[in-house]
Design a protein around this motif. Structure first.
Motif, short mmCIF file in Angstrom:
data_model
loop_
_atom_site.label_atom_id
_atom_site.label_comp_id
_atom_site.label_asym_id
_atom_site.label_seq_id
_atom_site.Cartn_x
_atom_site.Cartn_y
_atom_site.Cartn_z
N VAL A 33 0.68 -1.35 0.40
CA VAL A 33 0.43 -0.90 0.05
C VAL A 33 1.10 1.15 0.09
CG1 VAL A 33 -1.67 1.34 1.05
CG2 VAL A 33 -2.05 -1.29 1.09
N LYS A 34 1.01 1.52 -1.11
CA LYS A 34 1.12 3.18 -0.94
C LYS A 34 0.36 3.97 -0.89
CE LYS A 34 5.34 2.07 -4.69
NZ LYS A 34 5.27 2.01 -5.73
N ASP A 35 0.98 4.60 0.38
CA ASP A 35 -0.42 5.97 0.53
C ASP A 35 0.33 7.45 0.78
OD1 ASP A 35 -2.74 6.71 2.38
OD2 ASP A 35 -1.50 7.07 3.80
N GLY A 36 -0.45 8.62 -0.28
CA GLY A 36 -0.09 9.79 -0.04
C GLY A 36 -0.56 10.13 1.12
N GLY A 37 -1.49 10.33 1.94
CA GLY A 37 -2.55 10.83 2.42
C GLY A 37 -2.29 10.74 3.66
N LYS A 38 -2.80 12.64 4.55
CA LYS A 38 -2.01 12.66 5.21
C LYS A 38 -2.80 11.84 6.85
CE LYS A 38 -3.39 17.04 3.63
NZ LYS A 38 -3.85 18.26 3.44
N ASN A 39 -2.77 10.80 6.78
CA ASN A 39 -3.60 10.10 8.09
C ASN A 39 -3.21 8.18 7.42
OD1 ASN A 39 -4.41 9.03 10.03
ND2 ASN A 39 -6.19 9.24 9.47
N PRO A 40 -1.86 8.30 7.31
CA PRO A 40 -1.71 6.40 6.71
C PRO A 40 -2.06 5.55 7.92
CG PRO A 40 0.32 8.23 7.66
CD PRO A 40 -0.79 8.99 7.40
N ASP A 41 -2.27 6.12 9.50
CA ASP A 41 -2.53 4.97 10.61
C ASP A 41 -3.68 4.64 9.93
OD1 ASP A 41 0.26 5.68 11.97
OD2 ASP A 41 -0.27 6.83 12.89
N ALA A 42 -4.26 5.52 9.55
CA ALA A 42 -6.08 5.06 9.05
C ALA A 42 -5.96 3.55 8.34
CB ALA A 42 -6.60 5.93 9.02
N ILE A 43 -5.32 3.76 7.95
CA ILE A 43 -5.02 2.03 6.74
C ILE A 43 -4.72 1.12 7.74
CG2 ILE A 43 -3.76 0.67 4.99
CD1 ILE A 43 -3.92 3.45 3.08
N THR A 44 -3.94 1.45 8.35
CA THR A 44 -2.91 0.07 9.46
C THR A 44 -4.49 -0.01 10.13
OG1 THR A 44 -0.95 0.84 8.75
CG2 THR A 44 -1.43 -0.12 11.03
N GLU A 45 -4.50 0.68 10.75
CA GLU A 45 -5.84 0.39 11.92
C GLU A 45 -7.08 -0.40 10.99
OE1 GLU A 45 -9.50 2.90 14.80
OE2 GLU A 45 -6.97 3.50 13.84
N HIS A 46 -7.58 0.19 9.43
CA HIS A 46 -8.46 -0.64 9.07
C HIS A 46 -8.46 -2.63 9.38
CE1 HIS A 46 -11.25 -1.43 6.27
NE2 HIS A 46 -11.04 -2.13 5.99
N ILE A 47 -6.68 -2.25 8.73
CA ILE A 47 -6.51 -4.14 8.08
C ILE A 47 -6.24 -4.62 9.84
CG2 ILE A 47 -4.41 -4.69 8.29
CD1 ILE A 47 -3.37 -2.93 5.88
N ILE A 48 -5.72 -4.12 10.82
CA ILE A 48 -5.99 -4.78 12.24
C ILE A 48 -7.30 -4.78 12.89
CG2 ILE A 48 -5.54 -4.39 14.75
CD1 ILE A 48 -3.26 -2.73 14.21
N ASN A 49 -7.84 -4.24 12.44
CA ASN A 49 -9.66 -4.58 13.01
C ASN A 49 -10.32 -5.67 11.85
OD1 ASN A 49 -9.23 -2.40 15.15
ND2 ASN A 49 -10.32 -1.01 13.54
N MET A 50 -9.69 -5.00 10.63
CA MET A 50 -10.33 -6.92 9.97
C MET A 50 -9.69 -7.38 10.76
SD MET A 50 -9.96 -6.10 5.83
CE MET A 50 -8.63 -6.05 5.97
#
Length: 52
Positions: A33-50
């Motif tokens: 996942v290449k993220d250029g956003g301002k909140n990269p922790d959101a993707i990590t949190e989403h995967i952990i919750n999954m």
């Protein structure tokens, strides 16, 4: 797809979930996942919750 500002806007959440469901038991497959956003922790949190 989209940036981490809004995972739901363009279906990024669905794409990550579908990838996880399809390949969760295959150690030979990676999702980069290449993220250029301002909140990269959101993707990590989403995967952990999954995984829970």
């Amino acid at each position: 797809m989209t940036n981490s500002f809004d995972l739901y806007r363009f279906g990024t959440d669905l794409a990550i979930q579908a990838f996880y469901q399809e390949f969760q038991d295959d150690a030979n497959v990676e999702l980069i996942v290449k993220d250029g956003g301002k909140n990269p922790d959101a993707i990590t949190e989403h995967i952990i919750n999954m995984e829970r």
